[in-house]
Structures are given as structure tokens and as C-alpha cells.
Design an enzyme around this catalytic site. Structure first.
Site: not given
Ligand SMILES: CCC[C@H](O)CC(=O)SCCNC(=O)CCNC(=O)[C@H](O)C(C)(C)COP(=O)([O-])OP(=O)([O-])OC[C@H]1O[C@@H](n2cnc3c(N)ncnc32)[C@H](O)[C@@H]1OP(=O)([O-])[O-]
Length: 719
Positions: A61, A123
Site C-alpha cells: 500500500a 506491516e
Molecule cells: C489496507 C492496506 C493493507 C496493507 O496490508 C498495508 C500495507 O501494504 S503497508 C506497506 C507495506 N509495505 C512495506 O512496508 C514495504 C516498505 N518498503 C520497503 O521495505 C522498501 O522500500 C523496499 C524493500 C520496497 C525497497 O527498498 P529500497 O530499494 O532500499 O528503496 P527505499 O526503501 O529507499 O525506498 C525508495 C523510495 O520508495 C518509498 N517507498 C517505499 N515503499 C513505499 C510504500 N509502500 N509506499 C510509499 N512509498 C514507499 C520510500 O519512501 C523511498 O522514497 P524516497 O522519497 O526515495 O525516500
């Protein structure tokens, strides 16, 4: 935001397009809904593939949407529509499928992953639970114990583990979308009933109640007050005990309580703060995006005590070749053995070969002549460090970056001892350096942006939360710790016990209270510093004036314990007692209580009842107040920097966001009012005097934390 194409005549391919991680924003959700409808209504399309652009399936999300009123097509019915489709839908997972991304994939009938992909439901680390059906589908797919493990820890699994667990159906080393299209063609026309996970019962599990009880107990213990891990267990329990529709209702209820909680806000703030600190900036105007780092292929570590050993391991594990220098042969041999052991254990844990050959040991500082960067980690003594820096300046090739691992000494003073002060920065690691996440990169007024960029880049490579900070006594972390510890000492003088103070702080969420922590790190460390500062005097004087040093209230309690040879765990006695030197189990010590009683009597202090709230307010608000001074002095670029330092290096509970976020949550006016209250009661304690930045922020209407930066700039420009 979701592109639709038909390939191989009869496969509809839906590609999520929302860089950088294809998060499921409102536009992406709408795009998926429209594309699925198109594919299902096209009679030529026999099956569907969902994939993400730029080598990443989906990061879940869109967390940025959580702070606003969420609008647009909801996730749950979108995933239901995919699962109930009458044509097979295959998820082609490259890069990451996390959170809502994995939930989307679980709604598909099949999942094909690239061998390098990572999957997970993280999450919980954002203060939430997988609330788009993930808590209900995953246990049905892989069983309750494995699902509990993944959902309560939020850990990411490799494609190989996902295959083993049954999360994915196939792993490929080749083009994932091609493999998924091929797969989709092969399953076209097959019955989809067995592939709709929500229609499955959870696999049978003997002793379900006992299992949940055990897991709940474990989770409560490790959660340290965080509520999301507990809600995750409750949601999985619903999957195991209720029909799917009721389980979904429970998932929704639990999510509703989490979603608006302060903890979720704090954890999501931490997520963005950790990324924001990478965009560092210096008061000179130098910044992360305009300063190019230098390549570092070969590094050296000088001094192989505890810190030097950990730093050597951290560097070697990144694949760098490291020259490890220790002048005494015996110490060098001991260090070699210890470092090899650490490398071997680390490699075993990560399933890789240990980088033993990456480290060359030497007794001779000349061995570092051709390295790109040196980290000096000798004893914390300015004269010794100065000598080492002078030697390094003579030995190293031109341009070598000279870094000092100091926890408090003046980086600029060291820089001034070298012909090239612009090449000097501090790299303040935390023990054990190969384990602890935090790295303070300390720039002096003469450090070049390139030197800072290189140290920050190296920190990132080592997997550290690297924060660039200015040069001052204690930098950010230790400078803020000082008033916190002093307040804890004062509380003992006024009637508290180490047990009471520690309990209040541990209930707040710290893994250890201040006294257990001091016992672990050694009471002699602070004693040495206080001696150096001329604060330690013989402990025979009594009365109020014996507790005023250098014009301010001072508690000699820590010094008195050290005079008794009580240095903490290592001597088996400190603020607590231990079974034997080195033992870790702290027990209350009657000696300490009578010592405190005698001390109070000697100084005419009358013990009063102190409650947890006072402990928290005095210790934490004093620490926070110093944080405001640090912001005002420009030592930290923003509140996020301070919060990342405290969460990743000082045990501040992540679900409380860090000290500055916590102050924002409590309310700046309230923090100010309590500081003023305590300052009136203790006028001889300068660190309770509210910082002028805090006063100015309150006077300007207490802007929310993300606006402090603007407010600070504006307030400075008005001066
Ligand atoms: C009803 C809903 C239910 C649902 O179950 C809830 C969810 O899914 S909760 C979600 C559950 N998901 C998670 O918890 C996953 C969270 N994300 C991660 O763990 C890592 O970002 C990922 C492994 C994907 C990539 O790692 P990497 O390659 O080292 O890259 P990075 O980490 O440096 O990120 C690059 C840029 O992307 C941005 N951004 C990232 N994700 C999101 C997002 N979901 N959204 C928005 N933005 C996001 C991040 O801020 C950054 O921005 P900036 O402006 O460049 O600073």
C-alpha cells in the site's frame, strides 16, 4: 498507473507503474481494477499476468496515503475481484512483493517469483497488520505457525524460502514475466476453485490454543509495549478459528484500532525518517545530491580493541579489503582470532563464505600507505589520537580519508593536526560495531562535502543507519544522554531506587533502564570522563554545596560507586549485583539501598515518593530539551536525524518514534510547561531550563514535526 497489454494472443498482462516501488496508490488500484475488467471481458484473453515495472512487483500500500483521507477504489474488493475471476491470474514477482503487494499476489491464482525476489508482510513494522486479506489468506496457504512467524516479525523471505513454504508455485532465474506468461498459457482453462486461497480452511494444527498462548506470550515479551504484533496474532487466530468472511471482519476491526493509533504514526514516521537522513545536508549548504563520494576499495583500521574489531568485521563483510593494525603483537594475535571468529559466525548466519582473506593484519602503521580510507579506533585519548593522526598523515597516500571513531572528542582538533583537515571526519560507531545499526558521521567546519559523502556512502554499504551530524561535545546521541543520566542520578538522591527508575523506563519501552544500561557498559567509562572534566572530588564532603560542581548541581553517586570498585557487570557489582563478574542477570542489591540511605543522611536529603511519571518526565524531557538545543545549534539537520539516532542506537522504542517525535506527540506546550515546572523546583540544574527553540516553537503555535524545519529556518531568519 497500471498498463494493460495483450501478449501471445491470449494473455492479458497488467503492469503496475508507480515508481520507485509500484506502491498501490489510488491511481494504481483504479488502474488494476480497470485492467482486470478489460482482461476478463475480452473473449480472446484466456489468462492474465500481473507484474510490476522496473524489476519490482510491488512495495505494498502507498504509505504516504495513510496520513490523508484515503479515497479511491479500496484494496480488499480489488483483490477479491482478482481471486474470483474466471480466468487464471498469475503474479510475476520480481524484486519485492511486500505488504499489500504480497496480498495482491495471494489473491492471484498462481505466483511465479524470480530467484532474487523477496516476499513478506512487513506491516507490523509500520504499526499495522496485513489488512487486505493477508492475515487470513497466508495462514490458509502455509499453515498457522509459519504465517504467525512471518506476520508477527514482518521478516522478508527469499524466493527459495517462499517456494519451500508454499507461498510461490515456481521460482525462475530467467525473465519472470516471460515465465509467468508461459505458465499462464499452460494453466488456461483449468479449474480455479482449488486456487482460491480464501475458500480453503486453515491446515489442521494440533493444540491450537497452546500454540497461540505460547506465541502471544513471546510476542508480548518482545513487543515492549508495541500493539501491532499482538493484533497480528489475534488476526491469525481469527483465520484459524473463524470462517473467512468473519475472519476478514476481525481483520478489519483490528486494523481500525491500529490504523489511527499513535504507534502506527510513530512507526511510519520512522520509516520515512530513516530514508530522509540519507538526504543529508551541512550548514555550509553542502548536500547529499551535490556531493560526490569517492570510491573506497581498500580501508584500514588502527587499534583493534572492541571497537576496532567490530569495525574491521563490518568493513570486511561489505567485501572491502581491510588492513587491521595493532602495534602490540599479543593484542594483534588476540584480535585476529576474535575477528576471524566473528567473521565465521556472521558468514554462517548469512549462509555465505567468511571474508577471512579480506583482512590483512599488521603491527606496522606503514602497511596502510595505499588505502583509500582509514578508521582510527585507538583508546579515547586526544593525545594518543593526535599522534596517530600525525603518523597517518605522514604515511598515507595523498587524498586518503582519515576517520576517527571517537564518541566525544573534538574532530576538528584532530583535523587541525593534519595537513589536510578537509579529509578528516568522525565515524562514531556503537558497540558492537558489526551489529549495531547506528553510525554518526561527524563533520567539522573544515570537513569537505566529499569526505562526508564518502563516509555516508560507506556507512550505507555497511548497512548502517548513517546520520551526518556536526562536531560538538558528545555529538548528538551522547550529548543528549548526559542530562538523561544526570536526572536519573538526581532522582536517586531524592528518594528513587535504580529499580524504580529502570522499571519506568523499561515500561516506556527501552530494552534496559539507565542503571542496567550503565552496569552493562561499565560505570568506569563515565567516571573517567568526569575525572577528565575535573568534576570528581573526594567523597567526604557533605551537604548541598558538596553537590554543586562548576556552578551546577552534580551528583557524585556514580563516582562513589566506582571508588568502591563497583564498575557494573564486569566486576559483578554496580547499581545492581550479579552472581559473578560478567554475569548478566541483575539483582537488587541491599548494599546499594543502604548506601543510598547513608548518602542521603550525609547530605541532609529527605527521601520522598517518586512515581513513574516523574521519572519519565525528568529523564526524557531533559533529553528532549537537549535535542532542541542541538537543533538550534545546527548540529543535527532536523528532528528526523535525532530520532533515527535514538531509535537505532540508544534503544528508544521505535513505536514511540524517537524523542523529538515523542515531544511532538505529547505536545510541545506540555513539554515546555513540565520543564518550567521542574526548573522552578531545581533552579541549579541548567539542563531543565527550556531551550529557546522549544519556547519559540510553542510561541509560534507548536507546528507539527514535519514543519519544524521551516519554523526553525524562519525563526533563525527573524533573529
Ligand atoms: C489496507 C492496506 C493493507 C496493507 O496490508 C498495508 C500495507 O501494504 S503497508 C506497506 C507495506 N509495505 C512495506 O512496508 C514495504 C516498505 N518498503 C520497503 O521495505 C522498501 O522500500 C523496499 C524493500 C520496497 C525497497 O527498498 P529500497 O530499494 O532500499 O528503496 P527505499 O526503501 O529507499 O525506498 C525508495 C523510495 O520508495 C518509498 N517507498 C517505499 N515503499 C513505499 C510504500 N509502500 N509506499 C510509499 N512509498 C514507499 C520510500 O519512501 C523511498 O522514497 P524516497 O522519497 O526515495 O525516500
Amino acid at each position: 498507473m497500471a498498463e494493460y497489454n495483450r501478449v501471445s494472443e491470449c494473455v492479458g498482462v497488467i503492469t503496475l507503474r508507480n515508481p520507485p516501488v509500484n506502491a498501490l496508490s489510488a491511481a494504481v488500484r483504479q488502474g488494476i481494477v480497470d485492467a482486470v475488467q478489460r482482461a476478463l471481458s475480452d473473449p480472446n484473453v484466456k489468462s492474465v499476468v500481473i507484474c510490476g515495472q522496473n524489476g519490482i512487483f510491488c512495495g505494498g500500500a502507498d504509505i504516504k496515503e495513510f496520513g490523508s483521507n484515503m479515497t479511491g477504489h479500496p484494496l480488499i474488493p480489488m483483490i477479491h475481484a482478482i481471486e474470483s475471476a474466471n480466468k487464471p491470474v498469475v503474479a510475476a514477482i520480481e524484486g519485492s512483493a511486500l505488504g499489500g503487494g504480497l496480498e495482491l499476489a495471494l489473491g492471484c491464482h498462481y505466483r511465479i517469483a524470480h530467484s532474487k525476489a523477496r516476499l513478506g508482510l512487513p506491516e507490523v513494522s509500520l504499526g499495522l497488520l496485513p489488512a487486505a486479506g493477508g492475515s487470513q489468506r497466508l495462514p490458509r496457504l502455509i499453515g498457522v505457525p509459519a504465517a504467525l512467524n512471518l506476520i508477527t516479525t514482518g521478516r522478508h523471505v527469499t524466493a527459495a524460502e517462499a517456494l519451500q513454504l508454499g507461498i510461490v508455485d515456481q521460482v525462475t532465474d530467467h525473465n519472470t514475466v516471460d515465465a509467468a506468461v508461459k505458465f499462464a498459457l499452460s494453466v488456461a482453462g483449468r479449474s480455479l476453485d482449488p486456487r482460491r486461497i480464501s475458500t480453503h480452511p486453515c491446515p489442521q494444527q494440533p493444540d491450537l490454543d497452546a500454540l497461540f498462548e505460547e506465541v502471544m506470550q513471546k510476542v508480548r515479551q518482545s513487543a515492549r509495549g508495541a500493539i501491532a504484533p499482538i493484533a497480528c496474532v489475534q488476526a491469525v487466530r481469527a483465520a484459524a478459528t473463524l470462517p473467512y468472511a468473519q475472519g476478514m471482519e476481525r481483520e478489519r476491526e483490528l486494523m481500525a484500532t491500529l490504523f489511527t493509533s499513535g504507534q502506527a504514526r510513530a512507526l511510519q514516521y520512522c520509516f520515512f525518517a530513516e530514508r530522509a537522513v540519507g538526504r543529508w545536508r551541512m550548514p555550509s549548504g553542502a548536500r547529499w545530491d551535490t556531493s560526490k563520494s569517492r570510491p573506497v576499495h581498500k580501508a584500514a583500521v588502527i587499534g583493534l580493541g572492541t571497537m576496532g574489531r567490530g569495525i574491521t568485521v563490518a568493513l570486511a563483510q561489505t567485501g572491502l579489503s581491510v588492513i587491521a593494525v595493532e602495534t602490540q603483537e599479543k593484542q594483534l594475535m588476540e584480535a585476529k582470532q576474535a575477528i576471524s571468529g566473528m567473521l565465521e559466525r556472521g558468514a554462517k548466519r548469512r549462509g555465505v563464505a567468511p571474508a577471512l582473506d579480506g583482512v590483512i593484519y599488521s603491527q606496522n602503521i606503514q602497511a596502510v600507505a595505499d588505502v583509500d580510507l582509514v578508521i582510527e579506533a585507538v583508546f579515547e585519548d586526544i593525545a594518543l589520537k593526535t599522534k596517530v593522526f600525525q603518523q597517518l598523515s605522514a604515511v598515507c597516500k595523498p587524498g586518503t580519508l582519515l576517520c576517527t571513531n571517537t564518541s566525544a572528542l573534538d574532530v576538528d582538533q584532530l583535523a587541525s593536526e593534519t595537513p589536510n583537515p578537509e579529509l578528516v571526519v568522525g565515524m562514531h560507531f556503537f558497540a558492537p560495531a558489526h551489529v549495531m545499526k547506528l553510525l554518526e558521521v561527524v563533520y567539522g567546519p573544515r570537513s569537505s562535502p566529499q569526505a562526508v559523502a564518502t563516509a555516508m556512502q560507506l556507512g550505507k554499504k555497511m548497512g548502517k543507519a548513517s546520520v551526518a551530524v556536526g562536531n560538538c561535545r558528545g555529538f548528538v546521541g551522547n550529548r543528549m544522554l548526559k542530562p538523561y543520566i544526570e536526572e536519573a542520578f538526581f532522582l536517586l538522591e531524592e528518594g528513587a531506587t535504580p529499580e524504580l527508575v529502570d522499571q519506568a523506563l523499561e515500561e516506556f519501552g527501552f530494552p534496559m533502564g539507565v542503571f542496567r544500561m550503565s552496569d552493562l557498559s561499565g560505570l568506569d567509562v563515565g567516571w573517567r570522563v568526569r575525572k577528565g572534566d575535573g568534576l570528581v572530588e573526594p567523597g567526604t564532603a557533605s551537604g548541598r554545596f558538596a553537590r554543586i560542581r562548576q556552578g551546577r548541581r552534580y551528583s557524585p553517586l556514580g563516582d562513589l560507586l566506582c571508588e568502591e570498585g563497583r564498575f557494573g557487570q564486569k566486576t559483578g557489582r554496580g547499581w545492581y549485583q550479579y552472581d559473578k563478574p560478567g554475569s548478566r542477570v541483575a539483582r537488587s542489591d541491599p548494599w546499594l539501598h543502604s548506601f543510598l540511605g547513608a548518602y542521603r543522611a550525609q547530605h541532609g536529603l529527605v527521601a520522598r515518593r517518586i512515581d513513574h511519571q516523574e521519572v519519565l518526565e525528568r529523564c526524557l524531557y531533559a533529553l528532549i530539551n537537549e535535542g532542541f538545543h542541538i537543533l538550534d545549534d545546527g548540529i543535527a539537520a532536523g528532528p528526523e536525524d535525532i530520532d533515527v539516532i535514538y531509535v537505532s542506537g540508544y534503544g528508544w522504542p521505535r513505536h514511540r518514534g524517537g524523542p523529538m517525535f515523542y515531544a511532538n506527540m505529547v505536545g510541545l506546550a506540555k513539554v515546555l510547561e513540565r520543564l518550567e515546572h521542574y526548573q522552578q523546583l531545581h533552579p541549579e540544574v541548567p539542563h531543565l531550563q527550556p531551550s529557546s527553540l522549544l519556547r519559540r516553537l510553542v510561541a509560534s503555535g507548536s507546528p507539527p514535526i514535519h514543519k519544524w524545519g521551516e519554523a526553525i529556518k524562519k525563526l533563525h531568519s527573524q533573529l
